[in-house]
Structures are given as C-alpha cells and as structure tokens.
Scaffold this motif. Sequence first.
Motif, PDB file in Angstrom:
ATOM      1  N   TYR A 107      -5.433  -0.027   3.021  1.00 53.97           N
ATOM      2  CA  TYR A 107      -5.531  -0.150   1.455  1.00 53.97           C
ATOM      3  C   TYR A 107      -4.787   0.932   0.641  1.00 53.97           C
ATOM      4  CZ  TYR A 107      -9.398  -3.305   2.823  1.00 53.97           C
ATOM      5  OH  TYR A 107     -10.213  -4.262   3.344  1.00 53.97           O
ATOM      6  N   GLN A 108      -4.716   2.166   1.267  1.00 54.90           N
ATOM      7  CA  GLN A 108      -3.712   3.006   0.767  1.00 54.90           C
ATOM      8  C   GLN A 108      -2.612   2.733   0.584  1.00 54.90           C
ATOM      9  OE1 GLN A 108      -4.576   6.661   2.701  1.00 54.90           O
ATOM     10  NE2 GLN A 108      -6.575   7.164   1.600  1.00 54.90           N
ATOM     11  N   TRP A 109      -1.879   2.185   1.624  1.00 55.23           N
ATOM     12  CA  TRP A 109      -0.478   1.663   1.522  1.00 55.23           C
ATOM     13  C   TRP A 109      -0.428   0.397   0.772  1.00 55.23           C
ATOM     14  CZ3 TRP A 109       1.250  -3.188   3.427  1.00 55.23           C
ATOM     15  CH2 TRP A 109       2.700  -3.091   3.220  1.00 55.23           C
ATOM     16  N   LEU A 110      -1.212  -0.459   0.690  1.00 57.13           N
ATOM     17  CA  LEU A 110      -1.108  -1.518  -0.182  1.00 57.13           C
ATOM     18  C   LEU A 110      -1.040  -1.189  -1.660  1.00 57.13           C
ATOM     19  CD1 LEU A 110      -3.476  -4.135   1.620  1.00 57.13           C
ATOM     20  CD2 LEU A 110      -0.856  -4.329   1.179  1.00 57.13           C
ATOM     21  N   GLY A 111      -2.297  -0.229  -1.947  1.00 54.21           N
ATOM     22  CA  GLY A 111      -2.257   0.197  -3.476  1.00 54.21           C
ATOM     23  C   GLY A 111      -2.432  -0.872  -4.310  1.00 54.21           C
ATOM     24  N   GLY A 112      -1.448  -1.144  -5.456  1.00 59.15           N
ATOM     25  CA  GLY A 112      -1.712  -2.145  -6.355  1.00 59.15           C
ATOM     26  C   GLY A 112      -1.083  -3.522  -5.923  1.00 59.15           C
ATOM     27  N   ASP A 113      -0.463  -3.543  -4.597  1.00 60.45           N
ATOM     28  CA  ASP A 113       0.129  -4.553  -4.273  1.00 60.45           C
ATOM     29  C   ASP A 113      -0.703  -5.551  -3.485  1.00 60.45           C
ATOM     30  OD1 ASP A 113       2.690  -4.112  -5.255  1.00 60.45           O
ATOM     31  OD2 ASP A 113       3.404  -3.182  -3.730  1.00 60.45           O
ATOM     32  N   LYS A 114      -2.073  -5.207  -3.201  1.00 59.57           N
ATOM     33  CA  LYS A 114      -2.880  -6.179  -2.500  1.00 59.57           C
ATOM     34  C   LYS A 114      -2.923  -7.438  -2.785  1.00 59.57           C
ATOM     35  CE  LYS A 114      -7.499  -6.409  -0.762  1.00 59.57           C
ATOM     36  NZ  LYS A 114      -9.073  -5.684  -0.764  1.00 59.57           N
ATOM     37  N   ALA A 115      -3.333  -7.585  -4.225  1.00 54.57           N
ATOM     38  CA  ALA A 115      -3.512  -8.971  -4.640  1.00 54.57           C
ATOM     39  C   ALA A 115      -2.183  -9.944  -4.607  1.00 54.57           C
ATOM     40  CB  ALA A 115      -4.152  -8.979  -5.989  1.00 54.57           C
ATOM     41  N   ILE A 116      -1.193  -9.328  -4.952  1.00 53.73           N
ATOM     42  CA  ILE A 116       0.123  -9.931  -5.001  1.00 53.73           C
ATOM     43  C   ILE A 116       0.392 -10.521  -3.577  1.00 53.73           C
ATOM     44  CG2 ILE A 116       2.471  -9.691  -5.570  1.00 53.73           C
ATOM     45  CD1 ILE A 116       1.899  -7.650  -7.582  1.00 53.73           C
ATOM     46  N   LEU A 117       0.371  -9.393  -2.697  1.00 57.65           N
ATOM     47  CA  LEU A 117       0.755 -10.097  -1.159  1.00 57.65           C
ATOM     48  C   LEU A 117      -0.109 -11.118  -0.768  1.00 57.65           C
ATOM     49  CD1 LEU A 117       1.895  -7.683   1.369  1.00 57.65           C
ATOM     50  CD2 LEU A 117       0.059  -9.281   2.090  1.00 57.65           C
ATOM     51  N   LEU A 118      -1.402 -10.978  -0.970  1.00 60.63           N
ATOM     52  CA  LEU A 118      -2.668 -11.945  -0.409  1.00 60.63           C
ATOM     53  C   LEU A 118      -2.271 -13.324  -1.198  1.00 60.63           C
ATOM     54  CD1 LEU A 118      -5.820  -9.751  -0.182  1.00 60.63           C
ATOM     55  CD2 LEU A 118      -4.220 -10.712   1.685  1.00 60.63           C
ATOM     56  N   GLU A 119      -1.836 -13.326  -2.406  1.00 59.80           N
ATOM     57  CA  GLU A 119      -1.665 -14.630  -3.062  1.00 59.80           C
ATOM     58  C   GLU A 119      -0.440 -15.133  -3.003  1.00 59.80           C
ATOM     59  OE1 GLU A 119      -4.327 -16.427  -4.207  1.00 59.80           O
ATOM     60  OE2 GLU A 119      -5.463 -15.093  -3.406  1.00 59.80           O
ATOM     61  N   GLN A 120       0.595 -14.107  -3.070  1.00 63.45           N
ATOM     62  CA  GLN A 120       2.134 -14.958  -3.223  1.00 63.45           C
ATOM     63  C   GLN A 120       2.869 -14.471  -1.997  1.00 63.45           C
ATOM     64  OE1 GLN A 120       3.707 -13.572  -6.910  1.00 63.45           O
ATOM     65  NE2 GLN A 120       1.842 -13.367  -7.823  1.00 63.45           N
ATOM     66  N   GLY A 121       2.245 -13.832  -1.059  1.00 64.55           N
ATOM     67  CA  GLY A 121       3.159 -13.621   0.199  1.00 64.55           C
ATOM     68  C   GLY A 121       3.858 -12.417   0.154  1.00 64.55           C
TER      69      GLY A 121
END
Length: 335
Positions: free
Chosen positions: A52-66
């Motif tokens: 989660y630290q690595w994902l940061g603010g990109d978690k939702a984007i990566l999960l929804e948009q790839g």
Amino acid sequence: MNARILEIPSEPADIADWLARELVGPGLPQLARELQTIHGGTTTTATDEELYQWLGGDKAILLEQGLTAVSTDKQKQLLGRPELLVPLQELILIEGGQIWERLLAAEPDVASASQRVKKKLQLHNPLFAAGNSGSTDIQRPSSLPPHINWRYLWTAVAVAASILVLSLWIPQGNPPLPQPTWGWHGPDLLSQKLPPAEYLQTLAKAGDAWFNKRPDSTVTLKQRIVEMRSGCDRLIVAEHPQLPPVERDWLREKCKLWRDKFDAQLAALDKGTAREKVQAEMDDIVKKLVTALNSRAEEYKMRAGISARQPESPAGYFPGNAVARIKRSPTGMTG
C-alpha cells in the motif's frame, strides 16, 4: 520448468500489457523468484503495508483502469521490486475492476492464483471461510526451487535480463538493442582456464573496456551503463571454477556493490543530472573496480607465494624462528 523471464517482450512498449497478463496468471510467483535472482535480492514477498505504501494514491487507478493507467516510473519500480508482485496479484484478484476481470477471463488457467487468494481470505475472513470450505495447499514461495541450478540458466537468462533492464532505462521509441559482447559480456571470458590471480586480472582488463567507447548522448550513456550493470549480473551468477570459494564470494559481493553504484547513476540520469557529471562518476567507479580486481589478484599471488615457500614442518617448528633452529641442531646450538 521453463524460465518465465525468457518471455519478457523485447519491445519496451509491450512491457506493461505483458506484465498485466502475468499479474492475473498462475506463473507470477515463478517470475517473481526469477526477477529476485537477477536483482540479487532475497526470495521474499512484501507485506500488505509495504504494498500500500508503494501504491500510494495510485491504488484506485490501478485497480479500476489497469497497469497501463499508472505512470511509466511506477511500472519501472514494480519491475525493480519483484517482492511486490505476488501481494499485488492478490489485491487485484480480490478488488480488481472489470479490466482485470477481462484479463482473467482470457487466461486459460488461473487456478493457482485464485486458490492462493482464497486461502488468504479464509485465514483472515471467517465469513468467507464459512462459505468456501474447499482447501488448497498452494502457498507463497519462500525459497528458490532446490532442483533448479540457477547459475546454469544464466546463458539464457542473461539475454532476457538485459532486455528487461534496457526496457526500464532506455526511452521508448528506440530500436531494439543487440546483446553486448564487450567487457564482462565477452563470449569466452568466463570459460578461460586460468590461475586465480590471472583470472582476476582478466576480469579487471574486461572491466576497463568501459573506456573504449565514449557515449555522446544521454541515451547512449544509459545503454553503456546498463550493459556494464548486466555484466555485473553475469559475474554474480557465474560459477567461476578458476577461483577458490573465498575469492568467488569476494567477487560476487563486490559485483553487487558495483551494480548498486551503476543503478544510482542510471537514476541520476533519469532525474536530469548532467550527462558529463554522470560520465565522470562512472569513470571513477570503473577505475576503482579495476584497481580492486588487480589488487586482489596481487594479494592472491602474494598469499599463494608465501604458502608455496612454506615447507611442511612438524608441530612447533617454524622456519626462520631461532627456537626452531635450535631444536633442529643436534647439539642445541645454532652455530
């Protein structure tokens, strides 16, 4: 078992799509192990907190948009930190949106990955466990498979590793680069039957080949550094039968340190550091590593020379020692 790393695309533009497919496939744990071997790290997986630290603010984007929706830098970091791959796969299989579901539907066999996620949910969520009584013995990998000799895989893996590293650092749009043959990539370099000291000196001379070509642009300097770095990888995994165990261990540890220094210079170029400054830093690093190899060769020759001159002696007798000479004298006098 085929090496997954050999399937890495040669075109940098294809890396993200390929890795996205790997993230929903059953072969990801093997890929993570192979990448960790190439990078010289331990065969561990990151914790959820680290992910989660690595994902940061990109978690939702990566999960929804790839995966292609996150920055190229983020993709580079993921390939450079293979311990994140397995926990990221678990997160995607639990929370991923439709884009990941479409990739899953296209995979012919996702049983291993799905079963591993199911087991994790059963451990942490009693409600899920109650409604899913099926069991599985699939677990995260904790060590490299003992039946695979990773060093003998180098000839094949070196090509794929060079493609991987080059794809991380060389800008997209450039034509594919040929496999290097200079320096530590020399085809016969590691197979020469040489005494230990001479072998170390040969490696030093090969490292000095860095100075044979002077890059005239940031791209060509990156390419040169990457090739020097992948040469380090080659030395790390090679058998080096010419060297005794102590010298082999010394060489591999030094190569890991040099590789880290090369990575730092690549990162500096990526951050906009002037090419001339990085070139000067690289020149200094290579001069020092060449000196280190030559010095080690001289030290080995000195140690071997002392050992060769030392005669077999009974306990308590040391050549050159006055007490020993007295013991040797029939009269107890040294004369």
